[in-house]
Design a protein around this motif. Structure first.
Motif, short mmCIF file in Angstrom:
data_model
loop_
_atom_site.label_atom_id
_atom_site.label_comp_id
_atom_site.label_asym_id
_atom_site.label_seq_id
_atom_site.Cartn_x
_atom_site.Cartn_y
_atom_site.Cartn_z
N TYR A 1 -12.09 -7.93 3.19
CA TYR A 1 -11.67 -6.54 3.00
C TYR A 1 -11.72 -5.76 4.32
N GLU A 2 -12.69 -6.05 5.15
CA GLU A 2 -12.79 -5.35 6.44
C GLU A 2 -11.59 -5.67 7.31
N ALA B 1 -4.23 -2.94 8.06
CA ALA B 1 -3.36 -1.94 7.43
C ALA B 1 -3.13 -0.75 8.35
N ARG C 1 -8.36 -3.96 5.80
CA ARG C 1 -8.27 -2.53 6.07
C ARG C 1 -7.88 -2.27 7.52
N TYR D 1 0.88 -1.17 0.00
CA TYR D 1 0.00 0.00 0.00
C TYR D 1 0.92 1.23 0.00
N LYS E 1 -1.78 0.86 -4.86
CA LYS E 1 -1.51 -0.43 -4.22
C LYS E 1 -1.38 -1.50 -5.29
#
Length: 617
Positions: free
Chosen positions: A64-65, A71, A68, A18, A24
């Motif tokens: 995806y949750e 990250a 994120r 990222y 990304k």
């Protein structure tokens, strides 16, 4: 070299970045993408969506949750979910990654994608297997348990609680040995040690229930082996208490039946002997002058035959082989009419109470036998109340359920010394008595039991030491009104006329019966059995008035003989005689039979029976 090492790792090794500028993408993807997903690594490098789009639509939001969130926090990433390959096949994968922030603010993620489909399937199978085992363990009707090498229970299913009476919390962690009855402890320990040595064992053992009662078990011990080493014992125990009780009852019933058959056979032969002894004894008494010194000797002989006849009647009643002469009788009337005879028999110290039902209690039975039942129970009660007490006889009608047929009940209770459970269990055994030698034969209650069963009923006993005994008799109830009638006989039979065909296989009985009949004026023809009798009927020129036949004979028995003879001569009157038969209801089934003579008989009863039959013609 680094890339070669990463390529050899099973799965997909990747690096995802990222960047600080907001872009990304993958900077490295191993050949595992081609092997695992069927996509080229360069395609993934060119377009990150190529691999990310493989994630199952239902699982993408979660992936995806989590991505994120990691990250931002840079915590280790671990996700497991489904992917759909270009071929359409659905697989389970696990993604493990570690994020790291670079000096320029970018975040790099090194990860590994592993196919866990087979592992997941294996895990699911193990879980299903565990669930099946747990369901079997929890719901198995037998006690299922495990014991460690120290002899302590590790697991116990709910059936263990039922069988032992202890909660599982009380059982687990406790040694098994204290549950076992002392006389079985050594054997149970020996079988346990054998299982620890790798030998499966099956054995019987008895334990003490928490309530104190004895429980009989059939136990199977199986060694529990892990890594080639015995780490404990797995066991299954089945409660055999009820089964063992039924087996004991069956063995008792078989013994009783064997004794009954023996008793019936002895009584049959003995009755024939007694008939001859009694008959010739009566002839001898009549031949002596009234003041002859031998009259007393003959009287003792005849007295002995009467006592022996009474004993054989009890044997036949016990063995259920006596001939019944049933009719519809009202138990109320029987009890009331017999009470006058019972009161002097009981003595002044025993108070007799009769409680007849308010309506007729009718049964189809032999009145004489029912009276014998009451007499035997009354005498038994009297002996159980040496210091006096109360004897209560009650009649009634009961139903075990709304749909069941009614039963006529006869309840005989006393306030005597009672019986222990062990004695009560043997109360109906022949020759079993608690009375001192010479004061009882042990046939009284056995006779009662035989008569009740022969009459189609049941009898139960309940007793408490020091608190009395109750016998409850249940007989099939009938709505028909009582048909009891007591025939009135002359003081002595009159001289007879007519011809009698006497059929008897026992020579001595045939001889004495013939002499009695001829002395009374009858013309007598004789036959040794049914076939012989048919020949006599065919050959005889004189008209035969009465067929007097034994029931049990070789060649052709009395019942079949009667049927053939009456078919040939409808006006022929039939009298059957017997002291034993395999069919006690023979008279109720034979409309052709005009009379019955029980062995051993006296000259008076023989002549009176023939006289009654001749009068009724």
């Amino acid at each position: 070299m680094r890339n070669q090492v990463l390529t050899d790792i099973p799965g997909i090794v990747y690096q995802f970045v990222y960047r600080a500028d907001g872009t990304k993408g993958y900077t490295y993807v191993s050949e595992g993408a081609r092997t695992l997903f069927g996509i080229a690594p360069e395609d993934v490098l060119r377009d990150p969506a190529v691999m990310l789009d493989l994630i199952h639509p239902d699982d993408r939001a979660e992936f995806y949750e989590m991505a994120r969130a990691r990250a931002v926090t840079l915590e280790p990433f671990l996700w497991e979910g489904r992917v759909v390959l270009p071929s359409g096949e659905e697989r389970y994968v696990q993604v493990a990654a570690r994020d790291q922030r670079l000096p320029d603010g970018s975040v790099t993620s090194d990860g590994l994608v592993t196919d866990v489909t087979e592992l997941r399937r294996t895990s699911q199978q193990l879980e299903e297997s565990e669930q099946r085992y747990r369901s079997l363990f929890d719901h198995h009707p037998d006690a299922v348990f495990s014991i460690d090498v120290n002899g302590c229970l590790r697991t116990a299913n709910p059936a263990c609680e039922t069988i032992s009476g202890y909660a599982r919390a009380e059982l687990t962690g406790a040694p098994f040995a204290p549950l076992v009855l002392p006389e079985h402890t050594a054997a149970a320990t020996e079988h346990f040690n054998a299982a620890l040595a790798g030998i499966a064992q099956r054995f019987d053992v008895a334990i003490r229930h928490k309530s104190g009662r004895r429980v009989e078990l059939d136990v199977t011990n199986i060694p529990t082996i892990v890594g080639g080493k015995v780490v404990g014992v797995f066991g299954i125990a089945r409660d055999l208490t009820s089964q063992r009780a039924l087996e004991a009852q069956l063995r008792q019933a078989q013994r009783m039946e064997a004794v009954g058959q023996l008793a019936g056979g002895i009584a049959h032969d003995f009755n024939n002997i007694l008939a001859a002894i009694n008959g010739f004894g009566e002839l001898l008494r009549e031949s002596l002058a009234p003041d002859d010194v031998h009259q007393a000797d003959v009287a003792e002989i005849l007295k002995g035959t009467r006592r022996a006849a009474s004993l054989t009647r009890q044997l036949l009643a016990f063995s259920r082989r006596q001939v019944l002469q049933p009719s519809v009788i009202d138990l109320n009337r029987v009890v009331v009419e017999l009470s006058a005879m019972l009161r002097p028999l009981l003595g002044s110290a025993v108070h007799l109470v009769t409680l007849p039902a308010s309506s007729p209690v009718c049964v189809f039975a032999d009145r004489t036998q029912i009276e014998q039942v009451l007499m035997n129970l009354a005498v038994n009660a009297r002996d159980a109340m040496p210091g006096g007490g109360t004897l209560t006889i009650e009649t009634g009608i009961t139903r075990s359920s709304e749909d069941s047929s009614p039963s006529a009940t006869l309840v005989v209770s006393d306030t005597g010394i009672g019986m222990s459970a062990e004695v009560a269990a043997r109360a109906f055994e022949p020759f079993f008595t608690t009375k001192p030698p010479g004061q009882g034969t042990g046939l009284g209650l056995a006779t009662v039991h035989g008569i009740v069963q022969q009459s189609g009923g049941t009898i139960d006993v309940s007793s408490i030491e020091g608190s009395g005994t109750t016998f409850t008799i249940a007989l099939p109830f009938t709505e028909a009104e009582s048909s009891v009638s007591v025939p009135e006989h002359d003081a002595s039979p009159s001289q007879g006329t007519g011809t009698v065909l006497l059929v008897e296989d026992e020579e001595a009985v045939r001889a004495i019966a013939r002499r009695i009949l001829e002395r009374a004026g009858y013309r007598v023809l004789t036959a040794r059995h049914g076939v012989d009798a048919l020949r006599v009927l065919e050959d005889s020129n004189a008209r035969v008035d009465v067929l007097l036949s034994d029931v049990v004979m070789p060649e052709l028995g009395g019942v079949e003989l009667a049927a053939r003879a009456v078919e040939r001569s409808p006006e022929l009157r039939v009298v059957l005689m017997s002291g034993y038969t395999d069919d006690p209801h023979i008279l109720a089934q034979q409309s052709r039979v005009a009379g019955f003579l029980s062995k051993p008989f006296t000259a008076k009863t023989l002549l009176q029976t023939l006289q009654d039959v001749m009068r009724a013609a």
